[in-house]
Design a protein around this motif. Structure first.
Motif, PDB file in Angstrom:
ATOM      1  N   UNK A 142       5.762   3.728  -0.212  1.00 12.87           N
ATOM      2  CA  UNK A 142       5.110   2.428  -0.357  1.00 12.87           C
ATOM      3  C   UNK A 142       5.572   1.545   0.795  1.00 12.87           C
ATOM      4  N   UNK A 143       4.628   0.827   1.400  1.00  6.48           N
ATOM      5  CA  UNK A 143       4.949  -0.091   2.485  1.00  6.48           C
ATOM      6  C   UNK A 143       5.660  -1.307   1.900  1.00  6.48           C
TER       7      UNK A 143
ATOM      8  N   UNK B 195       0.838  -1.201   0.000  1.00  6.57           N
ATOM      9  CA  UNK B 195       0.000   0.000   0.000  1.00  6.57           C
ATOM     10  C   UNK B 195       0.873   1.252   0.000  1.00  6.57           C
ATOM     11  N   UNK B 196       0.281   2.367  -0.448  1.00  5.74           N
ATOM     12  CA  UNK B 196       1.001   3.636  -0.562  1.00  5.74           C
ATOM     13  C   UNK B 196       0.343   4.688   0.310  1.00  5.74           C
TER      14      UNK B 196
ATOM     15  N   UNK C 192       2.990   8.661  12.592  1.00  4.66           N
ATOM     16  CA  UNK C 192       3.581   7.349  12.721  1.00  4.66           C
ATOM     17  C   UNK C 192       2.850   6.411  11.767  1.00  4.66           C
ATOM     18  N   UNK C 193       3.613   5.635  11.017  1.00  6.80           N
ATOM     19  CA  UNK C 193       3.024   4.667  10.096  1.00  6.80           C
ATOM     20  C   UNK C 193       3.470   3.275  10.525  1.00  6.80           C
ATOM     21  N   UNK C 194       2.509   2.402  10.768  1.00 10.38           N
ATOM     22  CA  UNK C 194       2.795   1.025  11.139  1.00 10.38           C
ATOM     23  C   UNK C 194       2.475   0.156   9.931  1.00 10.38           C
TER      24      UNK C 194
ATOM     25  N   UNK D  32       8.572   6.728  -3.010  1.00  9.90           N
ATOM     26  CA  UNK D  32       8.120   6.509  -4.377  1.00  9.90           C
ATOM     27  C   UNK D  32       7.750   7.864  -4.975  1.00  9.90           C
ATOM     28  N   UNK D  33       7.499   7.908  -6.258  1.00 13.98           N
ATOM     29  CA  UNK D  33       7.165   9.159  -6.942  1.00 13.98           C
ATOM     30  C   UNK D  33       5.811   9.667  -6.449  1.00 13.98           C
ATOM     31  N   UNK D  34       5.807  10.895  -5.923  1.00 12.35           N
ATOM     32  CA  UNK D  34       4.545  11.457  -5.424  1.00 12.35           C
ATOM     33  C   UNK D  34       3.673  11.960  -6.559  1.00 12.35           C
ATOM     34  N   UNK D  35       4.254  12.209  -7.726  1.00 15.79           N
ATOM     35  CA  UNK D  35       3.483  12.590  -8.908  1.00 15.79           C
ATOM     36  C   UNK D  35       2.759  13.911  -8.794  1.00 15.79           C
TER      37      UNK D  35
END
Length: 152
Positions: free
Chosen positions: A112-113, A69-70, A146-148, A96-99
């Protein structure tokens, strides 16, 4: 006898409170074990499902992602109060590219995870515009989430 002025009393009280708030930590020389307990890691049940795009209002939140997932970050700034580039502390996410085309002062990122773990995303910007004709103010506006990344 010497009189104590209110200013001295206030300064002494502030110093005592400051020192009391610092706390102590056991070290090898003090007879302690020399170890410090780590901060608790958020569990997946403490996470919110990641939005399509995170913004300045999402600071302090925790989000969960599954591998693959992004997550995107878009912080709107100005040329006088620009956001610093978003930094990731941890290895569970890969940039990754944020575009997205940025306006001056904006910060944008996408990740990206890639593996289970916890990552802290951060940025900051000045609280006041930098202007030589004005009084400056110290301290930045901090942004952090925070991203888990969970196991599938």
């Amino acid at each position: 006898m010497r009189r104590t002025t209110p200013t001295r009393t206030i300064a002494l009280t502030a110093l005592i409170l400051l020192l009391a708030g610092c706390g102590t930590q056991s070290g090898g020389d003090a007879g302690g074990s020399g170890t410090v307990s780590p901060s608790p890691t958020p569990s997946p049940r403490d996470c919110a499902t990641a939005k399509a795009e995170l913004g300045a209002a999402d600071t302090g939140d925790t989000y969960c992602l599954a591998p693959g997932e992004t997550i995107r970050v878009s912080l709107d700034g100005t040329t006088r109060k620009p956001w610093a580039p978003v930094k990731a502390a941890g290895s569970a996410l890969e940039a990754t590219n944020s575009g997205i085309v940025l306006q001056p002062g904006d910060a944008s990122a996408a990740y990206q995870a890639v593996s289970p773990g916890t990552v802290r995303l951060t940025s900051s910007r000045p609280m006041c515009p930098s202007d030589p004709a004005r009084v400056s103010c110290d301290g930045p506006q901090e942004w952090a989430v925070t991203v888990v990344v969970t196991k599938e």
